[in-house]
Design a protein around this motif. Structure first.
Motif, PDB file in Angstrom:
ATOM      1  N   UNK A  55      -4.951 -17.531  27.150  1.00 46.64           N
ATOM      2  CA  UNK A  55      -4.745 -16.740  28.369  1.00 46.64           C
ATOM      3  C   UNK A  55      -4.161 -17.849  29.546  1.00 46.64           C
ATOM      4  N   UNK A  56      -4.755 -18.869  29.833  1.00 41.11           N
ATOM      5  CA  UNK A  56      -4.593 -19.622  30.857  1.00 41.11           C
ATOM      6  C   UNK A  56      -3.233 -20.327  30.241  1.00 41.11           C
ATOM      7  N   UNK A  57      -2.958 -20.716  29.251  1.00 39.18           N
ATOM      8  CA  UNK A  57      -1.611 -21.290  28.887  1.00 39.18           C
ATOM      9  C   UNK A  57      -0.443 -20.409  28.915  1.00 39.18           C
ATOM     10  N   UNK A  58      -0.730 -19.274  28.422  1.00 38.70           N
ATOM     11  CA  UNK A  58       0.258 -18.121  28.521  1.00 38.70           C
ATOM     12  C   UNK A  58       0.746 -17.934  30.059  1.00 38.70           C
ATOM     13  N   UNK A  59      -0.594 -17.663  30.787  1.00 39.58           N
ATOM     14  CA  UNK A  59      -0.283 -17.329  32.364  1.00 39.58           C
ATOM     15  C   UNK A  59       0.541 -18.539  32.983  1.00 39.58           C
ATOM     16  N   UNK A  60       0.401 -19.515  32.599  1.00 37.89           N
ATOM     17  CA  UNK A  60       1.128 -20.829  33.024  1.00 37.89           C
ATOM     18  C   UNK A  60       2.311 -21.012  32.542  1.00 37.89           C
TER      19      UNK A  60
END
Length: 232
Positions: free
Chosen positions: A194-199
């Motif tokens: 989730x963090x990777x995609x949001x970044x």
């Protein structure tokens, strides 16, 4: 920011490959993650070891109110192979702060030496720089007085969400229970991608995008096979 001499930051870290990879350890214990936040203190030629140790001690004992009798510190004990002497300067600083000698412990390169390349820094620097770090997840487990990072309020909501969307029993807080291991893996991986995609990272068929794709597929498999979750 060229003029900054002191900084603090919270750095998002993902460890799924390269020099440091925690992927295979996730879920098997209470402290490894594919994603974690590293809290940093940085001195760019401003303060050095004495101030750094004092700041750390004040944070732990005055701000977080941790029991001083439960705290142990370490210093670099030297490495004959690399030709490095023990860091007696840091040892003496901790003793001056007030820790007893039996709680100021020397450790070797594996535990207490950050390698910059093969040899580390080689030239004596004209100014002394310091950076110190602390994992958010690990210090939260200490402050909240629980046995692992997964027992904190950083992860418990994930377990509740998984249970609410499955037919499984609740998270059981057991290290070696297969379902609890799956709970931890799914919570950790969901948080990471989730963090990777949001970044801005996108799935793909090579490089980091391929690693992200594999971890998402792995998570979908765990959700389906271990928790009976088949909907998007």
């Amino acid at each position: 920011m060229n003029g900054y001499v002191r900084c603090v930051n919270s750095q998002k870290c993902i460890r799924v490959g390269g020099k440091h990879c925690d992927l295979s350890a996730v879920g098997t214990d209470g402290r490894h993650h594919t994603f974690f936040e590293m809290l940093g203190n940085w001195s760019f030629g401003d303060y050095y070891k004495k101030e750094s140790c004092r700041m750390a001690w004040d944070l732990l004992t005055e701000v977080f109110k941790l029991d001083v009798n439960r705290l142990v510190v370490t210093y670099f004990g030297g490495d004959k192979h690399l030709g490095l002497e023990p860091d007696f300067e840091t040892r003496d600083i901790w003793l001056q702060i007030g820790l007893p000698e039996d709680r100021v412990i020397p450790l070797g390169s594996k535990e207490n030496f950050w390698e910059m390349g093969e040899t580390g820094p080689c030239e004596t620097l004209h100014k002394h720089f310091v950076d110190t770090g602390m994992g958010l997840e690990r210090i939260v487990s200490v402050v909240q007085n629980v046995k692992s990072n997964y027992e904190t309020d950083l992860f418990l909501p994930y377990f509740q969400c998984i249970q609410n969307n499955s037919r499984s029993k609740p998270y059981g807080h057991q290290t070696d229970d297969p379902l609890d291991i799956s709970y931890r893996i799914l919570a950790d991986h969901s948080r990471m991608f989730t963090i990777a995609i949001s970044d801005g990272l996108k799935t793909g068929y090579r490089g980091t995008g391929f690693i992200l794709r594999k971890i998402i597929r792995k998570s979908i498999g765990i959700a389906a096979n271990d928790f009976g979750i088949s909907s998007p």
